[in-house]
Design a protein around this motif. Structure first.
Motif, PDB file in Angstrom:
ATOM      1  N   ALA A 205       0.839  -1.208   0.000  1.00 56.73           N
ATOM      2  CA  ALA A 205       0.000   0.000   0.000  1.00 56.73           C
ATOM      3  C   ALA A 205       0.872   1.256   0.000  1.00 56.73           C
ATOM      4  CB  ALA A 205      -0.933  -0.001   1.202  1.00 56.73           C
ATOM      5  N   TYR A 206       1.950   1.242   0.776  1.00 50.00           N
ATOM      6  CA  TYR A 206       2.851   2.399   0.783  1.00 50.00           C
ATOM      7  C   TYR A 206       3.577   2.548  -0.549  1.00 50.00           C
ATOM      8  CZ  TYR A 206       2.143   3.308   5.745  1.00 50.00           C
ATOM      9  OH  TYR A 206       1.597   3.637   6.951  1.00 50.00           O
ATOM     10  N   LEU A 207       3.966   1.439  -1.167  1.00 54.96           N
ATOM     11  CA  LEU A 207       4.591   1.530  -2.487  1.00 54.96           C
ATOM     12  C   LEU A 207       3.599   2.070  -3.512  1.00 54.96           C
ATOM     13  CD1 LEU A 207       6.782  -1.697  -2.803  1.00 54.96           C
ATOM     14  CD2 LEU A 207       7.526   0.640  -2.341  1.00 54.96           C
ATOM     15  N   ASP A 208       2.334   1.691  -3.388  1.00 54.32           N
ATOM     16  CA  ASP A 208       1.316   2.209  -4.298  1.00 54.32           C
ATOM     17  C   ASP A 208       1.148   3.714  -4.137  1.00 54.32           C
ATOM     18  OD1 ASP A 208       0.903  -0.299  -5.353  1.00 54.32           O
ATOM     19  OD2 ASP A 208      -0.909  -0.705  -4.165  1.00 54.32           O
ATOM     20  N   ARG A 209       1.203   4.189  -2.903  1.00 52.18           N
ATOM     21  CA  ARG A 209       1.121   5.642  -2.677  1.00 52.18           C
ATOM     22  C   ARG A 209       2.334   6.345  -3.257  1.00 52.18           C
ATOM     23  NH1 ARG A 209      -1.110   5.647   3.522  1.00 52.18           N
ATOM     24  NH2 ARG A 209      -3.082   4.641   3.055  1.00 52.18           N
ATOM     25  N   ALA A 210       3.505   5.721  -3.107  1.00 61.50           N
ATOM     26  CA  ALA A 210       4.721   6.297  -3.692  1.00 61.50           C
ATOM     27  C   ALA A 210       4.589   6.375  -5.211  1.00 61.50           C
ATOM     28  CB  ALA A 210       5.937   5.463  -3.295  1.00 61.50           C
ATOM     29  N   ARG A 211       4.010   5.342  -5.822  1.00 60.48           N
ATOM     30  CA  ARG A 211       3.792   5.343  -7.278  1.00 60.48           C
ATOM     31  C   ARG A 211       2.846   6.468  -7.681  1.00 60.48           C
ATOM     32  NH1 ARG A 211       6.093   0.764  -9.028  1.00 60.48           N
ATOM     33  NH2 ARG A 211       5.894  -1.039  -7.684  1.00 60.48           N
ATOM     34  N   GLN A 212       1.828   6.684  -6.882  1.00 56.49           N
ATOM     35  CA  GLN A 212       0.879   7.761  -7.159  1.00 56.49           C
ATOM     36  C   GLN A 212       1.603   9.110  -7.181  1.00 56.49           C
ATOM     37  OE1 GLN A 212      -2.336   7.880  -4.319  1.00 56.49           O
ATOM     38  NE2 GLN A 212      -3.094   9.830  -5.073  1.00 56.49           N
ATOM     39  N   VAL A 213       2.481   9.338  -6.216  1.00 57.16           N
ATOM     40  CA  VAL A 213       3.238  10.593  -6.160  1.00 57.16           C
ATOM     41  C   VAL A 213       4.218  10.671  -7.324  1.00 57.16           C
ATOM     42  CG1 VAL A 213       4.841  11.990  -4.785  1.00 57.16           C
ATOM     43  CG2 VAL A 213       2.973  10.745  -3.654  1.00 57.16           C
ATOM     44  N   ALA A 214       4.821   9.544  -7.674  1.00 50.39           N
ATOM     45  CA  ALA A 214       5.804   9.514  -8.771  1.00 50.39           C
ATOM     46  C   ALA A 214       5.191   9.919 -10.109  1.00 50.39           C
ATOM     47  CB  ALA A 214       6.428   8.121  -8.874  1.00 50.39           C
ATOM     48  N   MET A 215       3.882   9.828 -10.226  1.00 48.33           N
ATOM     49  CA  MET A 215       3.190  10.195 -11.469  1.00 48.33           C
ATOM     50  C   MET A 215       3.022  11.709 -11.607  1.00 48.33           C
ATOM     51  SD  MET A 215       2.662   7.297 -12.903  1.00 48.33           S
ATOM     52  CE  MET A 215       1.446   7.624 -14.153  1.00 48.33           C
ATOM     53  N   THR A 216       3.394  12.478 -10.607  1.00 45.28           N
ATOM     54  CA  THR A 216       3.237  13.928 -10.647  1.00 45.28           C
ATOM     55  C   THR A 216       4.057  14.510 -11.795  1.00 45.28           C
ATOM     56  OG1 THR A 216       2.967  13.958  -8.247  1.00 45.28           O
ATOM     57  CG2 THR A 216       3.463  16.062  -9.309  1.00 45.28           C
ATOM     58  N   PRO A 217       3.439  15.329 -12.643  1.00 49.32           N
ATOM     59  CA  PRO A 217       4.206  15.962 -13.730  1.00 49.32           C
ATOM     60  C   PRO A 217       5.406  16.736 -13.169  1.00 49.32           C
ATOM     61  CG  PRO A 217       1.855  16.314 -14.044  1.00 49.32           C
ATOM     62  CD  PRO A 217       2.018  15.695 -12.676  1.00 49.32           C
ATOM     63  N   GLY A 218       6.522  16.590 -13.843  1.00 48.71           N
ATOM     64  CA  GLY A 218       7.741  17.271 -13.422  1.00 48.71           C
ATOM     65  C   GLY A 218       8.736  16.339 -12.756  1.00 48.71           C
ATOM     66  N   LEU A 219       8.265  15.185 -12.301  1.00 45.27           N
ATOM     67  CA  LEU A 219       9.162  14.212 -11.673  1.00 45.27           C
ATOM     68  C   LEU A 219       9.685  13.235 -12.718  1.00 45.27           C
ATOM     69  CD1 LEU A 219       7.358  13.304  -8.335  1.00 45.27           C
ATOM     70  CD2 LEU A 219       9.054  15.057  -8.768  1.00 45.27           C
ATOM     71  N   ASP A 220      10.815  12.612 -12.410  1.00 50.17           N
ATOM     72  CA  ASP A 220      11.379  11.582 -13.278  1.00 50.17           C
ATOM     73  C   ASP A 220      10.660  10.273 -12.949  1.00 50.17           C
ATOM     74  OD1 ASP A 220      12.845   9.779 -14.747  1.00 50.17           O
ATOM     75  OD2 ASP A 220      14.803  10.487 -14.040  1.00 50.17           O
ATOM     76  N   ARG A 221       9.476  10.123 -13.519  1.00 47.95           N
ATOM     77  CA  ARG A 221       8.609   8.987 -13.217  1.00 47.95           C
ATOM     78  C   ARG A 221       9.302   7.658 -13.473  1.00 47.95           C
ATOM     79  NH1 ARG A 221       5.500   5.706 -16.011  1.00 47.95           N
ATOM     80  NH2 ARG A 221       5.724   6.844 -17.951  1.00 47.95           N
ATOM     81  N   VAL A 222      10.029   7.555 -14.568  1.00 48.07           N
ATOM     82  CA  VAL A 222      10.679   6.295 -14.933  1.00 48.07           C
ATOM     83  C   VAL A 222      11.692   5.890 -13.870  1.00 48.07           C
ATOM     84  CG1 VAL A 222      12.155   5.167 -16.653  1.00 48.07           C
ATOM     85  CG2 VAL A 222      10.271   6.643 -17.399  1.00 48.07           C
ATOM     86  N   ALA A 223      12.523   6.827 -13.444  1.00 51.66           N
ATOM     87  CA  ALA A 223      13.537   6.513 -12.434  1.00 51.66           C
ATOM     88  C   ALA A 223      12.900   6.156 -11.090  1.00 51.66           C
ATOM     89  CB  ALA A 223      14.487   7.692 -12.260  1.00 51.66           C
TER      90      ALA A 223
END
Length: 163
Positions: A111-129
């Motif tokens: 669940a915490y990794l899923d929340r981290a993934r949600q934040v990683a999708m924010t425009p401006g972040l290096d989503r792939v990394a």
């Protein structure tokens, strides 16, 4: 009106006791207008950092670190401090996930990794990394041990092993 010889009258000259009628003495309304964009950005960054320190990462919905840093990016899309703040939120969720995995709570860790993934999708972040880091953590904590357990079960039971 002060009385001559009164101690207060010596400390407070007559002009300070009178109401301010000179426009030069009145505050300028422009001094109390909306904040300048750079003031707003600074306030949002400071608030975001405070929320990050107190683990208010995605909740409450009306005041959390992701929201504050995202608002900064809406004003300044390349703001390095806001990007670093959001990456800090991902790191915080990753740390929380590790704690749960260490305690044997795989579902909570996920669940915490899923929340981290949600934040990683924010425009401006290096989503792939960021996604790569999260995937590596999942593989290290769950997929790897699960594969080893399956192999051990298969080696122990042979053809009778069911996973």
């Amino acid at each position: 009106s002060p009385v001559a010889g009164d101690a207060d009258s010596e400390l407070m000259p007559e002009e300070l006791l009178a109401p301010a009628t000179d426009p030069a003495l009145l505050p300028n309304a422009a001094d109390y207008g909306p904040p300048l964009p750079e003031e707003r950005v600074r306030a949002l960054l400071d608030f975001g950092q405070a929320l990050l320190r107190t683990q208010r990462l995605l909740l409450p919905a009306e005041a959390n670190a992701v929201l504050m840093f995202s608002r900064v990016l809406a004003i300044e899309p390349a703001n390095a401090e806001a990007i670093a703040g959001l990456e800090g939120v991902v790191d915080a969720y990753l740390a929380l996930a590790r704690t749960e995995f260490d305690g044997g709570k795989v579902d909570d860790g996920r669940a915490y990794l899923d929340r981290a993934r949600q934040v990683a999708m924010t425009p401006g972040l290096d989503r792939v990394a960021l996604e790569k880091r999260l995937d590596e953590e999942w593989k290290r904590r769950v997929d790897g041990p699960l594969a080893r357990a399956r192999a051990a079960l298969e080696a122990w039971k042979g053809d009778e092993a069911q996973v």
